[in-house]
Design a protein around this motif. Structure first.
Motif, short mmCIF file in Angstrom:
data_model
loop_
_atom_site.label_atom_id
_atom_site.label_comp_id
_atom_site.label_asym_id
_atom_site.label_seq_id
_atom_site.Cartn_x
_atom_site.Cartn_y
_atom_site.Cartn_z
N PRO A 141 0.82 -1.22 0.00
CA PRO A 141 0.00 0.00 0.00
C PRO A 141 0.86 1.27 0.00
O PRO A 141 1.94 1.29 0.58
CB PRO A 141 -0.79 -0.12 1.30
N TYR A 142 0.37 2.30 -0.66
CA TYR A 142 1.12 3.55 -0.78
C TYR A 142 0.83 4.41 0.44
O TYR A 142 -0.22 5.06 0.53
CB TYR A 142 0.72 4.29 -2.06
N GLU A 143 1.77 4.42 1.37
CA GLU A 143 1.59 5.15 2.63
C GLU A 143 2.86 5.91 2.99
O GLU A 143 3.57 5.56 3.94
CB GLU A 143 1.21 4.18 3.75
N PRO A 144 3.19 6.95 2.22
CA PRO A 144 4.43 7.68 2.51
C PRO A 144 4.34 8.40 3.84
O PRO A 144 3.25 8.83 4.26
CB PRO A 144 4.51 8.68 1.35
N PRO A 199 -0.02 9.37 -3.74
CA PRO A 199 0.78 8.71 -2.69
C PRO A 199 1.87 7.79 -3.24
O PRO A 199 2.91 7.63 -2.59
CB PRO A 199 -0.26 7.94 -1.87
N TYR A 200 1.65 7.20 -4.42
CA TYR A 200 2.71 6.37 -5.03
C TYR A 200 3.95 7.22 -5.28
O TYR A 200 5.08 6.81 -4.95
CB TYR A 200 2.19 5.75 -6.33
N ASP A 201 3.77 8.40 -5.84
CA ASP A 201 4.90 9.29 -6.08
C ASP A 201 5.50 9.78 -4.77
O ASP A 201 6.71 10.04 -4.69
CB ASP A 201 4.45 10.49 -6.92
N GLY A 202 4.67 9.88 -3.73
CA GLY A 202 5.19 10.25 -2.42
C GLY A 202 6.13 9.20 -1.87
O GLY A 202 7.15 9.52 -1.24
N GLU A 203 5.80 7.94 -2.08
CA GLU A 203 6.69 6.85 -1.64
C GLU A 203 8.03 6.91 -2.38
O GLU A 203 9.09 6.70 -1.78
CB GLU A 203 6.01 5.50 -1.88
N ILE A 204 7.98 7.20 -3.68
CA ILE A 204 9.22 7.30 -4.45
C ILE A 204 10.05 8.48 -3.95
O ILE A 204 11.27 8.38 -3.79
CB ILE A 204 8.90 7.44 -5.95
#
Length: 640
Positions: A194-197, A209-214
């Motif tokens: 899950p995308y949870e930055p 949020p996916y880009d936040g994780e990166i």
């Protein structure tokens, strides 16, 4: 198009190439960073203006950037197996997470480097690459989160965050002696669902949020590079940063990854900084992650093993040029889990062939979104690529070690399922299997079904499973798990219906055979259960998962003389399964030989049997409970 007939985009990219200045001397060390689930087109250095990846962008300014790096497979474990061995999945044998492990026939880069005097350390961040997968071979240090104290008690989807992974790697690097050569692998899993930055990326990228994780992983990676600079290691090391696969993000209808092989999940970032660095170099020609093993060994001054399917990218990183090759890729996720068609393909320049029930051909230079299937417009190219693909697969047939396939335990399967991997077991596809692209619209429903099963919401799971089966009646995952849900409700009529459909369609799916037999036994349809198990043993001879319930069913049906040789043969194995001693004890108790029966029970416990509840409650084992001293002996054996 250019005058030469090549796509203009490639011609222009070729003009961007600059000559590097890396040293020809072996690297003092090699740093390999794998960015799990990271799309190339979501990094600043690959053209995403909204990305916040200053660390990777700065690295690209002194490294070779491979614009068309292709993963060999779109799931974590097999992709890393390819990175570590320089072999494609059909050759190293790892085709999916959880069902396979990397066995010792294919040497890894860590093994080769340790043999050559390098200190080696690996810092995996998630369950798909635990030490049990075989990736730990050759590492002096392998900080597997799930093998450390308390690891078995971690949540199913636990992962080591980038800051902790980088901290461990930095601590290890700080202990490397000044004259010691080293190889370190850092695995950053943060971009995986899950995308949870963490904050502040959770706020800055609340809509992405996916880009936040990166972005978060990029910041932490910068701290690792700062350590290398502070210890004056940077100039002497080769740095390789690669994605293992991408993420669907609903391109072509795929939410996550593994099911399809379009560029959203197949194209990955790849940056290679030689020792002493280089000016920015862009390599336009496609390369494969199988190239990483020979590249790392080349920079380290270590000879690569013979027979690798990748090639060193060292010269390409210097000049920006590499010869065109046919690059293999695959996804068996749908085949292994749902009974969909396998996906196999080749990349040649900008052309990409995908072989499935519905074959596809794309020119990704002119059709980067892969929306215009050119399969009918390029018959000669299709024939050529298909022949080459078939020839390659035939050559690799039988190369992979047979013991690469494993049976994952229930806990392992549950952990994989919590990360979005369906966690089925091998069984293959039916001849009329649908193409994954034609069923990808079911991905959300399948993930929801998987979650309901994991939550033991049995009635809801059965309802959702039936809804999926109305669209995809051969979906093996739903047939099997739906049957399990029905047994728990219990609705044994529905369970038998689904299990029988599963076995009829997938007779070589052992788990389905066992489940159907269990349902028949539960309904006291012993002859039917015996027939199912005997048919299964014709495919899986002497398999204890089938032999044990068959022997138990024969005993329950009063057919002891048929059960006895099965039990004797199982116990004659080098490492007998403990439960067969219980069956032997039962047969001895029925023959009024309590001394022998108690001795067999003790043998069962000596070999690891601990199912006290079954011994105390299973109706068919009542003769054991009548043995003199049974309860006392059972309590004593339980304490041993």
């Amino acid at each position: 198009m250019s005058a030469s007939g090549k796509p203009l985009a490639l011609t222009l990219l070729g003009m961007l190439v600059a000559v590097g200045c890396g040293s020809d001397a072996p690297a003092r060390g090699v740093v390999l960073v794998t960015l799990d689930t990271t799309r190339a087109d979501h990094l600043g250095c690959y053209g995403d203006r909204r990305a916040k990846t200053p660390t990777l962008d700065a690295l690209a300014a002194e490294a070779a950037r491979f614009d068309q790096a292709v993963s060999a497979v779109t799931t974590t474990l097999p992709s890393h197996a390819t990175i570590f061995t320089g072999l494609y999945p059909p050759a190293h044998g790892v085709r999916y997470n959880g069902m396979f492990r990397l066995v010792g026939t294919a040497p890894t880069i860590a093994e080769r480097l340790r043999e050559s005097g390098f200190a080696t350390a690996g810092f995996p961040a998630a369950f798909p690459v635990t030490a049990t997968t075989g990736l730990a071979r050759g590492f002096d240090v392998y900080r597997d989160l799930f093998s450390e104290p308390g690891g078995k008690d971690l949540p199913m989807n636990a992962e080591r965050k980038a800051e902790d992974t980088v901290r461990l790697a930095a601590e290890w690097l700080s202990g490397v002696g000044e004259d010691k050569k080293f190889f370190v692998w850092i695995h950053l899993f943060d971009a995986h669902w899950p995308y949870e930055p963490p904050f502040p990326f959770s706020a800055e990228f609340s809509d992405r949020p996916y880009d936040g994780e990166i972005a978060y992983a990029d910041r932490e990676l910068g701290k690792l590079f700062e350590v290398l600079h502070a210890k004056k290691m940077w100039d002497g090391v080769a740095v390789v940063v690669a994605g293992d696969h991408g993420e669907g993000l609903f391109d072509h209808g795929e939410r996550q990854h593994g099911h399809l092989v379009y560029e959203s999940t197949l194209r990955v970032p790849l940056l290679v900084k030689p020792p002493q660095g280089a000016r920015a170099v862009v390599v336009a020609e496609p390369v494969t992650l199988a190239d990483l093993a020979p590249t790392i060994l080349d920079y380290a001054g270590v000879e690569a093993p013979a027979g690798l399917q990748g090639v060193s990218l060292r010269e390409a990183a210097r000049t920006g040029k590499i010869a065109r090759r046919d690059l293999y890729f695959e996804s068996l996720t749908g085949s292994l889990n749902y009974g969909w068609s396998p996906l196999e393909g080749l990349r040649r320049g900008s052309w990409k062939l995908i072989r499935s029930t519905v074959p596809e051909l794309y020119d990704v230079a002119t059709d980067p979104g892969e929306t215009q299937n050119a399969i009918g417009r390029e018959p000669q190219l299709v024939e050529d690529l298909t022949d080459r693909l078939q020839t390659s697969l035939a050559a690799w047939s039988g190369v992979a070690p047979k013991d690469a396939m494993v049976v994952a335990n229930p806990e392992s399967l549950a952990r994989l399922e919590s990360l979005g991997y369906a966690g089925g077991t091998t069984g293959g596809s039916a001849k009329d299997a649908p193409s994954p692209a034609s069923k990808i619209h079911l991905e959300g429903e399948i993930l929801h079904f998987r979650d309901l099963v994991g939550e033991k919401a049995w009635p809801e799971a059965l309802a959702v499973g039936r809804r999926i089966l109305a669209d995809d009646p051969g979906n093996r995952f739903c047939l099997y798990k739906g049957a399990i849900a029905a047994t728990q409700i219990p609705d044994l009529a529905a369970a038998r219906e689904l299990a029988r459909a599963c076995v009829k369609r997938y007779p070589d799916f052992k788990d389905g055979v066992v489940l159907l037999a269990q349902i028949e036994i539960r309904e006291r349809k012993l002859d039917d259960a015996i027939g199912v198990l005997k048919a299964g043993l014709s495919t899986f001879p002497k398999d204890p998962d089938l032999t044990y319930p068959l022997a138990a069913a024969l005993l329950a049906a009063g057919r002891g003389p048929e059960a006895a040789p099965l039990v004797d043969e199982a116990l004659a194995e080098k490492e007998p399964v403990a439960s067969f001693y219980v069956l032997r004890a039962l047969m001895q108790a029925r023959k009024n030989d309590p001394t022998a029966a108690m001795a067999s029970l003790r043998e069962a416990f000596a070999h690891g049997y601990r199912d006290l509840e079954t011994l105390r409650t299973e109706p068919s084992l009542s003769p054991l409970r009548k043995l003199p001293g049974f309860d006392v002996a059972l309590s004593q054996m339980a304490r041993e």
